[in-house]
Every structure is written in structure tokens, then in C-alpha cells.
Design an enzyme around this catalytic site. Sequence first.
Site, PDB file in Angstrom:
ATOM      1  N   ALA A  48      43.266  10.744  70.769  1.00  0.00           N
ATOM      2  CA  ALA A  48      44.037  11.980  70.576  1.00  0.00           C
ATOM      3  C   ALA A  48      44.531  12.575  71.894  1.00  0.00           C
ATOM      4  O   ALA A  48      44.624  13.783  72.031  1.00  0.00           O
ATOM      5  CB  ALA A  48      43.224  13.008  69.786  1.00  0.00           C
ATOM      6  N   HIS A  51      48.612  11.350  77.343  1.00  0.00           N
ATOM      7  CA  HIS A  51      48.288  10.805  78.657  1.00  0.00           C
ATOM      8  C   HIS A  51      49.248  11.310  79.727  1.00  0.00           C
ATOM      9  O   HIS A  51      50.314  11.838  79.429  1.00  0.00           O
ATOM     10  CB  HIS A  51      48.341   9.270  78.607  1.00  0.00           C
ATOM     11  CG  HIS A  51      47.172   8.675  77.886  1.00  0.00           C
ATOM     12  ND1 HIS A  51      45.940   8.536  78.474  1.00  0.00           N
ATOM     13  CD2 HIS A  51      47.052   8.192  76.640  1.00  0.00           C
ATOM     14  CE1 HIS A  51      45.107   7.978  77.604  1.00  0.00           C
ATOM     15  NE2 HIS A  51      45.755   7.768  76.469  1.00  0.00           N
ATOM     16  N   VAL A 176      56.185  -2.662  51.726  1.00  0.00           N
ATOM     17  CA  VAL A 176      57.320  -3.563  51.949  1.00  0.00           C
ATOM     18  C   VAL A 176      56.886  -4.993  51.638  1.00  0.00           C
ATOM     19  O   VAL A 176      55.878  -5.474  52.136  1.00  0.00           O
ATOM     20  CB  VAL A 176      57.833  -3.439  53.397  1.00  0.00           C
ATOM     21  CG1 VAL A 176      58.937  -4.461  53.660  1.00  0.00           C
ATOM     22  CG2 VAL A 176      58.336  -2.020  53.659  1.00  0.00           C
ATOM     23  N   LYS A 253      40.653   1.243  80.198  1.00  0.00           N
ATOM     24  CA  LYS A 253      40.685   2.609  80.715  1.00  0.00           C
ATOM     25  C   LYS A 253      39.313   3.247  80.650  1.00  0.00           C
ATOM     26  O   LYS A 253      39.073   4.284  81.243  1.00  0.00           O
ATOM     27  CB  LYS A 253      41.649   3.451  79.883  1.00  0.00           C
ATOM     28  CG  LYS A 253      43.086   3.340  80.331  1.00  0.00           C
ATOM     29  CD  LYS A 253      43.944   4.327  79.562  1.00  0.00           C
ATOM     30  CE  LYS A 253      45.090   3.569  78.929  1.00  0.00           C
ATOM     31  NZ  LYS A 253      46.042   4.367  78.196  1.00  0.00           N
ATOM     32  N   ARG A 317      43.803  -0.525  67.489  1.00  0.00           N
ATOM     33  CA  ARG A 317      45.024  -0.388  68.281  1.00  0.00           C
ATOM     34  C   ARG A 317      45.813  -1.679  68.162  1.00  0.00           C
ATOM     35  O   ARG A 317      45.233  -2.759  68.216  1.00  0.00           O
ATOM     36  CB  ARG A 317      44.653  -0.121  69.736  1.00  0.00           C
ATOM     37  CG  ARG A 317      44.068   1.269  69.925  1.00  0.00           C
ATOM     38  CD  ARG A 317      43.224   1.370  71.165  1.00  0.00           C
ATOM     39  NE  ARG A 317      41.848   0.956  70.905  1.00  0.00           N
ATOM     40  CZ  ARG A 317      40.908   0.855  71.840  1.00  0.00           C
ATOM     41  NH1 ARG A 317      41.200   1.082  73.097  1.00  0.00           N
ATOM     42  NH2 ARG A 317      39.689   0.502  71.515  1.00  0.00           N
ATOM     43  N   SER A 344      48.115   2.058  73.106  1.00  0.00           N
ATOM     44  CA  SER A 344      48.045   3.156  74.068  1.00  0.00           C
ATOM     45  C   SER A 344      49.043   2.902  75.198  1.00  0.00           C
ATOM     46  O   SER A 344      49.152   1.767  75.652  1.00  0.00           O
ATOM     47  CB  SER A 344      46.630   3.235  74.633  1.00  0.00           C
ATOM     48  OG  SER A 344      46.535   4.291  75.553  1.00  0.00           O
ATOM     49  N   CYS A 408      35.263  25.660  52.880  1.00  0.00           N
ATOM     50  CA  CYS A 408      34.488  24.891  53.864  1.00  0.00           C
ATOM     51  C   CYS A 408      33.805  25.881  54.792  1.00  0.00           C
ATOM     52  O   CYS A 408      34.458  26.564  55.567  1.00  0.00           O
ATOM     53  CB  CYS A 408      35.406  23.957  54.648  1.00  0.00           C
ATOM     54  SG  CYS A 408      34.691  23.299  56.166  1.00  0.00           S
ATOM     55  N   CYS A 449      28.360  19.754  58.081  1.00  0.00           N
ATOM     56  CA  CYS A 449      27.770  19.146  56.882  1.00  0.00           C
ATOM     57  C   CYS A 449      28.631  18.024  56.316  1.00  0.00           C
ATOM     58  O   CYS A 449      28.249  17.387  55.342  1.00  0.00           O
ATOM     59  CB  CYS A 449      27.449  20.200  55.829  1.00  0.00           C
ATOM     60  SG  CYS A 449      28.829  20.671  54.794  1.00  0.00           S
TER      61      CYS A 449
END
Lengths: 496, 123, 414
Positions: A48, A51, A176, A253, A317, A344, A408, A449
Site C-alpha cells: 500500500a 513509492h 474474458v 526491497k 505480484r 511494484s 463494527c 475481533c
Amino acid sequence: MKTKVAIIGAGIVGASIARVLSKYENLEVHLIEKEADVGWGVSKANTALIHGGYDDDPDKYPMRAKLCIRGNRLWHQWVKELEIPHIWNGALIVALKDEDFDELERLLERGQRNGVPEMRIIDREELFHLEPNVNPNALGALWVPIVGQIGPIPAVIAIVENAVANGVKVHLETEVRGIKVENGEVKGIETNNGFIEADIVINAAGLYADEISKMAGIDYFEIHPRKGEYWIFDEGIPGPNHVLFPTPTPISKGVVVTTEISGHLMIGPNAQDLPKDYKDDTSTTREGLEEVWRKAQEIWPNLPPRWKVIRTFAGLRPEPTGGDFIIKAEEEVQGFINVAGIRSPGLTSAPAIGYEVRDIIERDLGIKLKEKEKWNPYRKEITHFFMLQPTQINELVKKNPAYGRIVCRCNKVSEGDVLEAIERMKFIGVKTPSVDSVKFRTKATSGTCQGSFCKVVIINLLAREYGIPPWKVTLKGKGSEIGIGDVKVLLRGEAQ
Amino acid sequence: MTAQVYKFTCIICPLSCDIEVKVENGEIKEIKGYTCPRGKEWAIEEITNPKRVVMSVIKVKNGNMPTVSVKTDRPIPKTKIPELMKLLAEIEVEAPVKVGQIILENPLGLDTKIVATREVEKA
Amino acid sequence: MNTLQYDVVVIGGGPAGLAAAVKAKEYGLNVLLLDENEYLGGILPQCIHPGFGIHYFREELTGPEFSHRFVQRVKDLKIDYFVKARVLEIKNYSDLEKIVAFTSPEGAFEVWAKAIIYATGARERHAFEIGIVGDRVAGIYTAGEAQTLMDIYGVMPGKEVVIVGSGDVGLIMARRFALEGAKVKAVIELMPYPGGLARNVMILRDFNIPLYLSHKVVEVRGKKRVEKVKVVKVDENLREIPGTEFWIECDTIIISAGLIPQVKLLTDIGVEIDPATGGPVVNDLLETTVPGIFVAGNSLLINDLVDYVAEQGELAAYGAKLFIENGGIPAEKWIKLEKGNNIRLAVPHYLSGKRDVYIYARVRKPMENVVLNFPEIDRKIRLPVVRPAEMLRIRLRKEEIAKARDKITMEVVQ
């Protein structure tokens, strides 16, 4: 006559392309996705990060080097236009040995070459000022202030909503099966839901981009899945203020230690190359998680007790032959554009990839694009109870009591938030309701939880809003139904 | 000649005695391990005619909840439980349902009642 | 902002909170009861099996029946309550002025109260917390979640079930699945002995369900839904024994791996937590280290029997009454209850010697023919057996307690 564009894959890449292309009056854009909702492939499980752009060698990987820094700059604008959750907290690449500084120097130089602003190497004292809890043996770091973090699926959702608002048509649960090519020209795509006519087909199919490309007769590359595993910990466990990387090795990395945007300490990923046919294997493994733990400890020694974990997960990835992004109009098949191997820094590059594809359409396919007079760059995020002040709560409750009810408890998500999420699901065409679709829009079920209290409530809300019995609600699309029928289904002998 | 030893943990009180019952040709030959007469009696019944209270849920029409919980008002022979469960699977009651309301009288001739244990209001 | 004023706010409408609210009202206090579910009763309405109320009502009831009796009392006594109400924050304005901020479909409120009774129950440990790896797919439920689905909302989760953990909830769910026609393929227990009460262990024999003691589930595999689980045997130190792995095919996994008291709102205001119970440190009126905040039920410590949960609720109500009447809980000295040999946890942590007290305790490991010993006050209790699954409840009289100088040790000796 509009030019019909079919984008295969509603991940961060396909969505970004769709958004950019939605600006043009003479395009009719279709976004095609095999899953029940958008962003459930490669985009779902990763670090997430937005970079900095210092990591990609412009000689070896020119596309990555060029698009990463451009993408980073664009994200600063997109997160504002689209109200995508984000934080710009910068990264530190930590040196633990004297030799590490040689590598940091190389990264600094490369970053400068790629146009990354404001990078510098900091000494021990400054590092500990920024990160008091980093490994006490750390010697210094490379400081990259432009690095940030976003919610990758919320980003895909926001981009798709904006694209749909600007006329893009989304086809979910549409797989597809073939690409129709006649006389060297692409004509459309065959799917489980019938034929979709297209003058331009853009292959943004992530892990499956090689298979889609083959359907058009182009097979010069392969995509290999590379697995990365992660741990995410309970709230209240202190994490770093910045994104912490180890000094990279030639292979990787390294394992990142970070406080993700919801405030949870997160560590990962490792990197395990899987056989080519393991493209759906997102299972976590003992060995992989152990490796992540060990490596994270090298820069962040104070990891919490293991039972403080709230989730472990793994993502894949798409590693392309050659290692660089493959973004080009294929000459053998007129109108077919590959956007493949977006590994990445793919999340970072996505907005720039959108513009790159636009340029390809204009430059290589010779289509003159006309901007719409009215194109809406903005998209509103749904209500999040946890961001409201008490007076705002009371105003909302007056309109709809559902906003006063917490569903929640861990992440303070109200029933009103969930109902808005369901509305947005319907807006982009989600047909099969799933708990995950609500989770990615509201954060419900992702706290301490892990949904053991609220999942049932959400299932009932989804069932009501979609007009189906609760057991037909899914966790993550068809085949993951919450139940097999009503509680008496087995005694009546009716279950398959 | 069939001799069998049944071992179980007594559930009459928290003492949880480990009781052993030796059965030969269907006849109880020996009982050991119990500490009180209630335990012994229970062990004998467990061998000769084990009984259980059965609990389940039954579907409710037009209620604020889709099910109501029920129980048998007394223990019934264990062997009859599957048949009773099949019968309960076929039943649906109309809301409202009150706690203690009798849902079924004398099902399968078992001399028991199926009693509602939860309140369900009309939706 | 909507503001309310009460003597006592009871947070949580399960058995502890219901009992506390009823008792506090009977003491003449002005009470507000808050619960986040759609209905009062906590988890009781879904615990449709018998075994409730044997001590409290001297009668064997099911969970919903037990709950119903208390809810009727709440209604008869005209106690103010909110359902679908979630407390967001407790503020300790001063010892005699607390603020409870909550939200509900009626809006957001702040309640000023003199005392708070905290009875929010526990949450279940989930698959990630017990280190299960593999696929994150449909078909994995905590026991309580499955119970809500089946016995409140009438949904059958699956047809071939593996239960992780042989505690009471896991065993009870094994029976529920078996009764409704599912195949329960195994119950997997990490410890060398079953985790539930004997009467629940019997369920396994009734339905021919294999129990694997000293085993653990380590991995789940499946594409969209659970297809199989990997089980491995562990040694006496709970370490996995290589080469003992095997797979069980199933479509449903029920995690019954223990409960954790929910104390987040308390830790937010600095209430001291006992790592052994996971709940707050309390005195013999169940008052926490923040004066005027009392706690009862599974948020205090994990109980086996609802009867004791209700008992704790009533004691907390008594504590709140004394607190309000006296402007605090008076005691010249507090006698610390220390954990001796084979005592894993013991509550309350501090005794005054001014009142009789029930000690709730659990042992670390099973032992037979033992003496429960309180050396400082010369009290010995013979017990034929002690087991971790069965909570001990021991009454100490105030005269006995008062004999101690500053501590009383509780130990299990042969």
C-alpha cells in the site's frame, strides 16, 4: 462515431486507465472484471505504498523509473480529487552496517537521476529523532519525504466510482474467454456474458495478462506470480512514524515496517517466486510468515507478542519476463494494447500508466482525442462514523437513525456507513453482495475481533438491501456463500 | 459371549466421577467409580435407556426474528432424536411466539411437548 | 449534544448487566442500561441449550429463558434502556462524576452518572490469533458467530464441520451442528484434556464425534470456501511433532479457542488490568482501580456458568449503591489475594474483611484429591478434583479474611 474501448481488469491499473480515458468525448469505455467487485486481484494485497521513485534503475527498467515518479506526483492530486484515504509520511531506508551507506549513496544518486526531490542521507542522531524505536544499532538512513501510503482497494473503488460518474461502463463477474481479431485488427472480446464489441482492447489483467495477450496471439512474455506475506497487528501497538525499509539487496526491497493508514503496525512482504500456474495461491505459509517476522525484527526489534496479530495475509505480484512494465500498442494486432507485468511500483505508477495509455492511443493508434466539456474530476468518500463529531452524528441521525447505530465496534462503523457502501456497490454494478465489498468501503470487520460480532449484522443488511436470503450473501463473491441454506436444509435433505 | 465395558464421566454434579459399567449379553454386571446413588442410577440409565433434552430452532413466519428456539419439556430417548429433528424441520410457526408457548403436543407419541424458549414479536 | 443524568449507567445488557440493572433499581437507584445489540440478553438468546439458572433460579433453563426472566424484570421495574446503543467513551470527570458518551439510532448522548457498571462481556479469539495459516476463505467462523447465524438468523453455515477447541462453546456447537444434520468430523484440542465441562464432553459420545487431544489445526486450504484443514500432534510442551500432520476434509471450521474480556473502554481511562484474567483488577465489591467503576461478568473474568455472572452483576450493583451512598468505598486496609501453587487466576484481587466474599479462581492443571489452602487464615478445603475447565467458587467469611494482615494466599496442595 465513438471509438469503443474495452479495458480488461478493474484493478488499480485498469481503473486508472478508465478514469483517464473517461475524459474524452469520442471514447466509449468499458471496464471488464471477472471478480464480483473491483480491486480484488493484485491491487488487494500489497504494501500500500506510494513509492518515491529512487529504486528503479532507469537503464534496466526505463518504464518503471519513468512512471513511478510521475505516478507519485499524480497521486498527490488524485487523493484530493477522489477523497482517497492516504498519508504522506515519508520513508527511511535504514542502514545497519557501514557498507549499507554505499548502497544508500547509489539509491540517492539514482533517485536524483529519476527526478525524486528532497532525498538525503541522514545520520544516526537524526534517524533516532525521527524514529526513536528503530533498531538501536542503526547507523543512519536515506530519507525520502515524498513517500506515502494509501488504501489500495479504496483507491480502486474511488477511481472506478469517478469513472462511472463520467460514463465508463463496468462489467463485473465478466470473464474474458477470447479476443476477436480480424485482418490484424481487434474487434472485441468474448466473455461468459456474451460478446463485447471494441475497437481498442487494453489488457490490464494483472497476473493473467500473459494469458489474455495469448488470446490475441501475442505471447512474447510470461507473468510469474511472486508471493508476499504480511502480518498486521492490533490497534494500540506502537509502530513507526514513517515507512521503514531495510537497505535493499540485489534481490529485494526487503521487509517493510510501517503503520498503515488505519493505524495498525504492519510488516511484510517476503518474496517467494511461485510456479506459473499458482496465480490464485494467496495462501499464507508458516515459513513465509516466519521469514517476515525475522526480517522485520532487524529494523524494528520491539515486535509485539504474536497473539497481538489481527490478520496475516498474502498477495501476489505479477512478475513479467524482463522485469520492466510492458506498456505498448502491439503492432501485429491493431488496437490491442498490453499493460502487463505491472509489479511494484505498480500502485504508485497507476495514474501515470493511465496517461501513458492515453498517449499511446493518440500517438500509436492515431486517434485524435477530444476532451469532454463537462468532466467531473471529483468524487465524494462515503460517511465514516469514526470521523464524525457528536453534533454531526445528531444531524445525520435526524435524517436517518441508521447513522447512530454502530455495526463494527472495533472500527466504529455505523449502519449508515454500511448502507452508503451498499449504495455505492450498486452504483458501480456489484451484483453479488459480499462482506468484503462492505469491508473495503467501510473498514467494518477489519479490526481487533475480525468481524466475529459484526459480520452477521452486515450479512443481514446485505441480504435485506439485495433482497436475497442471508445464506446467499457471500464473503468474497460466488462460491464463498455464508451458508448452504436455511438451518433446516440438511434435515430436509435439500443441500447439494 | 459379549462383554463390554462402557466408560463415562458422570454429569450429575461437578465431581465428574469416571464411571465404568460392565455389560454382558445386554445385562449390567458391574458398576464402579461412582460416589453417590444418583450417579449409579444415572449410569444405569445411560446404558439401558439414555435420554436427552432436545433443543433446536423452528422457523417463524412474519416475526422480528426468523427463528424461535424450542426444547422438549423433558428428556426423550436418545434413539428418537433424529426422527424428532426431522419432524421439527417441517414446522413453521406464525409470529408472535411467547416463551413457554407449546409448539407441538406429544410429537411422535413421545409424551413430551415442544416448548418455545424465546419470544418472537410480530415484525 | 443530548445530555442525560442517572445514578448508575450499566454498560452491556447481557446477564451481568441485566442482573446489575435490576438489582440497582431495586436498591432505589436511578439506572440507565445500554446495549449494542438489537435485543437485550447478550449472547443468552442464542444459547438455546439447557444448563442455565441451576444455582440462581434453582431450575434448569435454556439461555433465552434465563434472559427472558431478567428482561421481564427490567420491563416490570421500568428501567430505562437503549438497545443498538454503543458506548464510545467513558470519561472520569471526578470520582463522583462520570460521563458515558454513547451513540444510538436516537442520536449521540452524554450521560452524567455517579457510578458505572461495566458488563460488556468477552470476545472470541479468531483464527489469526491462534496462528492458523493458509487461505482466507468462506467457511471459517468463531463458535459464537456460527451460533448467531444458526440459532438467531436461521442460517446453516455448512455440512462438514471441524471444531477447533473443546471448550464449552465448541462442544455445544458440535451438538447443534450434529442435531441439524451436519457431519461433525472432529474436535481438535491443543491441551491433553478436554476444555469443557463434563456434561458437554458427553456430547462427543452422543454423536460419535472424534476428539483429538494434544492436536492443533495449523492450516486451512480452499479456493473460495474451506476444503480441508491440516492437523498436527503436539508434545507435552505443546510443540508440534514433525511427521504427525494429517488433513481432514471439511467445508466449515468453527474456532472455539477461548474468550477475551472486552476492556478497551476501561484501558482507555487507565483501569489496571490483570494479565491472568484479561479483566480489570478489582476489590471485593468488584470496583476497578478507577473509583466508581464496577465490573461484572465475562468482562471481569471468563465464567463457565451464567449464574455466577448474574451474581457478579448483583454484587457490582451493591458496590455502586455503597459507593453512591458513601461518596466512595471505605476501607482502612486492603488485603491482597495472592496466587499460590497451581492457581492461574483469582478474583477479586483485594479483600476488605468488611464483608463475606466469593473467590472465583481457576487452576493451571488438573489435580486429584487436593486441599485448597489459605495458609494465612488457616482455612483448608478438601476437593476430590480440580480442573482448569471448571471455575472454583469459594466463599470466605469476613471474620476469616480479617484475620489476615496484608495478604491471603490461595494454593492447591496435595
